[in-house]
Design an enzyme around this catalytic site. Structure first.
Site, PDB file in Angstrom:
ATOM      1  N   ARG A  74     -12.975  15.864   7.905  1.00  0.00           N
ATOM      2  CA  ARG A  74     -13.740  16.161   6.677  1.00  0.00           C
ATOM      3  C   ARG A  74     -15.193  16.451   7.021  1.00  0.00           C
ATOM      4  O   ARG A  74     -15.769  15.810   7.900  1.00  0.00           O
ATOM      5  CB  ARG A  74     -13.690  14.971   5.718  1.00  0.00           C
ATOM      6  N   GLU A  89      -8.544  -5.279   5.228  1.00  0.00           N
ATOM      7  CA  GLU A  89      -8.425  -4.971   3.801  1.00  0.00           C
ATOM      8  C   GLU A  89      -7.222  -5.684   3.173  1.00  0.00           C
ATOM      9  O   GLU A  89      -7.276  -6.120   2.024  1.00  0.00           O
ATOM     10  CB  GLU A  89      -8.285  -3.457   3.612  1.00  0.00           C
ATOM     11  N   ASN A 114       0.874  -1.178   0.000  1.00  0.00           N
ATOM     12  CA  ASN A 114       0.000   0.000   0.000  1.00  0.00           C
ATOM     13  C   ASN A 114       0.912   1.229   0.000  1.00  0.00           C
ATOM     14  O   ASN A 114       1.493   1.577   1.029  1.00  0.00           O
ATOM     15  CB  ASN A 114      -0.879  -0.042   1.260  1.00  0.00           C
ATOM     16  N   ARG A 157      -2.774  -2.108  -3.162  1.00  0.00           N
ATOM     17  CA  ARG A 157      -3.985  -1.365  -2.832  1.00  0.00           C
ATOM     18  C   ARG A 157      -4.020  -0.100  -3.695  1.00  0.00           C
ATOM     19  O   ARG A 157      -3.084   0.689  -3.695  1.00  0.00           O
ATOM     20  CB  ARG A 157      -3.971  -0.961  -1.365  1.00  0.00           C
ATOM     21  N   HIS A 193     -13.417   2.943   0.251  1.00  0.00           N
ATOM     22  CA  HIS A 193     -13.385   1.920   1.320  1.00  0.00           C
ATOM     23  C   HIS A 193     -14.039   0.619   0.851  1.00  0.00           C
ATOM     24  O   HIS A 193     -14.477  -0.191   1.668  1.00  0.00           O
ATOM     25  CB  HIS A 193     -14.150   2.358   2.585  1.00  0.00           C
TER      26      HIS A 193
END
Ligand code: AMP
Length: 396
Positions: free
Chosen positions: A238, A383, A7, A90, A179
């Site tokens: 956010r 993940e 990743n 990823r 996601h």
């Protein structure tokens, strides 16, 4: 077969080496400060962590060091690079065209480069990481696993924004969703438990970034993140969804450029913006307990938005079999799960709060109250394992 999962971020590279026969993680670690000075942390289960400073000029230097450590007689877990059967990468964004996990050849790399404009933060480091790994390990297959691809099953009505259609055609402005690998993993886990092929499931990935996804039979029908990971529920820093006019009004009033406005919405809003205390849910809850009103408000807003999305997805699917919580907040924070599930009994969601508040952190637990129509779970996401599994399935 052993699969290396990579990743790559702008100045970091995370890795995990899986043994797919046993499902075990043999080693994992993190290269940091790539392009600045460089450091690596290398971990093996049951052994002392190895930490060192290292000159890491670019992603290629980082992956070379990772391979050196993995094969090191003292610190390593394999005897040579040839033991690695494939590499899974990823990748946040697969655009409109890459709709499933795919072997990355030149054609795919070219396409990823062509969509950097709609993925400016995560696209360039992911591409650089793939190129670096391909140059260092040219003899194995490299597979991209895309956060967006889980959403390729959404219908147009869920992904086209109600703006002039030409803008979608010209700039591919649409809901992509993010996601996806996490939602796919926990949804599959819940489906296994339910044993129902057409189960209607809402998965809440609540972490620093948060998104909620509705799936029927393991296929996504809607999700809260949109063209970017900015849409949906409020997050650590956010804003999540807003009246679009709020954006243009602030820009005019504060004299902000588009970049300045994006920064405000991305890094100064959400839990941090409202509480003024922290982007970390634990800090905000602690401040709320000490009587800080703005921290209480920040948590109330977060929960309010999450409830609204859960309700709307139940309406969209005309029912619900299971509600799943995952990621940093979702897996670990029984207080937030309780705040969300409280007063949802009309929708069939009732949790056993004794189990909810006492369940082990990061442990898969069913928190359903006896007699509840909908089953509710906390399921730790994984993940990296999902990326390894997709890679294995594609190359074996
Ligand atoms: P993530 O982005 O998935 O790493 O999640 C980060 C968020 O999870 C932060 O807001 C943390 O406050 C929250 N979090 C992480 N660990 C815990 C924990 N053990 N208990 C409560 N919240 C946690």
């Amino acid at each position: 077969m052993k699969i290396l999962v990579v990743n790559a971020g702008s100045s970091s590279l995370k890795y995990q080496l899986f043994d797919m026969e046993s499902g075990d993680v043999l080693a994992k670690g993190l290269c940091e400060r790539i392009g600045i000075d460089g450091a690596i942390t290398h971990k093996r289960p049951g052994k002392e962590n190895y930490k060192a400073e290292a000159s890491l000029g670019d992603h290629k230097a980082a992956i070379e060091l990772v391979l050196k450590l993995l094969c090191d007689p003292q610190l390593g877990v394999i005897s040579g690079v040839e033991e690695i059967g494939a590499v899974g990468h990823r990748v946040a964004h697969g655009g409109e065209k890459i709709r499933c996990s795919s072997i990355i050849e030149d054609k795919e790399l070219e396409y990823l480069e062509s969509i950097v404009e709609i993925n400016p933060l995560h696209g360039p480091p992911a591409i650089s990481g793939i190129k670096a790994c391909k140059s260092v390990m040219p003899n194995v297959k490299h597979v991209g696993v895309f956060d967006t691809s889980y959403y390729s099953t959404m219908e147009e009505k869920a992904y086209i924004y109600p703006i002039p259609y030409e803008l979608y055609e010209k700039y591919q402005i649409r809901r992509y969703g993010f996601h996806g690998t996490s939602h796919r993993y926990v949804c599959a886990k819940a489906m296994e438990i339910l044993g129902k092929d057409d189960a209607k499931i809402i998965t809440c990935h609540l972490g620093n970034g948060s998104s909620i996804t509705a799936s029927i039979g393991g296929k996504a029908v809607d999700t809260s993140m949109g063209f970017t990971p900015q849409e949906g529920v409020p997050m650590g820093t956010r804003s999540g969804s807003l009246d679009p006019t709020v954006v243009t009004y602030i820009m005019k009033k504060e004299g902000l450029s588009p970049d300045g406005m994006e920064k405000l919405l991305n890094s100064k809003s959400g839990l941090l913006g409202v509480s003024g205390v922290s982007s970390d849910c634990r800090d905000v809850l602690e401040a709320q307990d000490k009587g800080d009103n703005r921290s209480k408000l920040a948590m109330d807003i977060l929960v309010h938005y999450i409830k609204k999305i859960i309700g709307s997805y139940i309406a969209e699917m005309n029912g619900l079999d299971a509600l799943v919580f995952t990621a940093g907040i979702g897996e670990n924070d029984g207080i937030v799960r309780d705040m969300i599930c409280k007063d949802l009994s009309y929708l069939g969601i009732e949790i056993d709060n004794d189990i909810n508040l006492s369940c082990g952190r990061g442990v898969q637990t069913e928190i359903t109250k006896k007699g509840s129509r909908v089953r509710t779970f906390a399921i730790p996401t994984n993940e990296e394992y999902m990326i390894a599994l997709d890679t294995y399935e594609l190359v074996k």
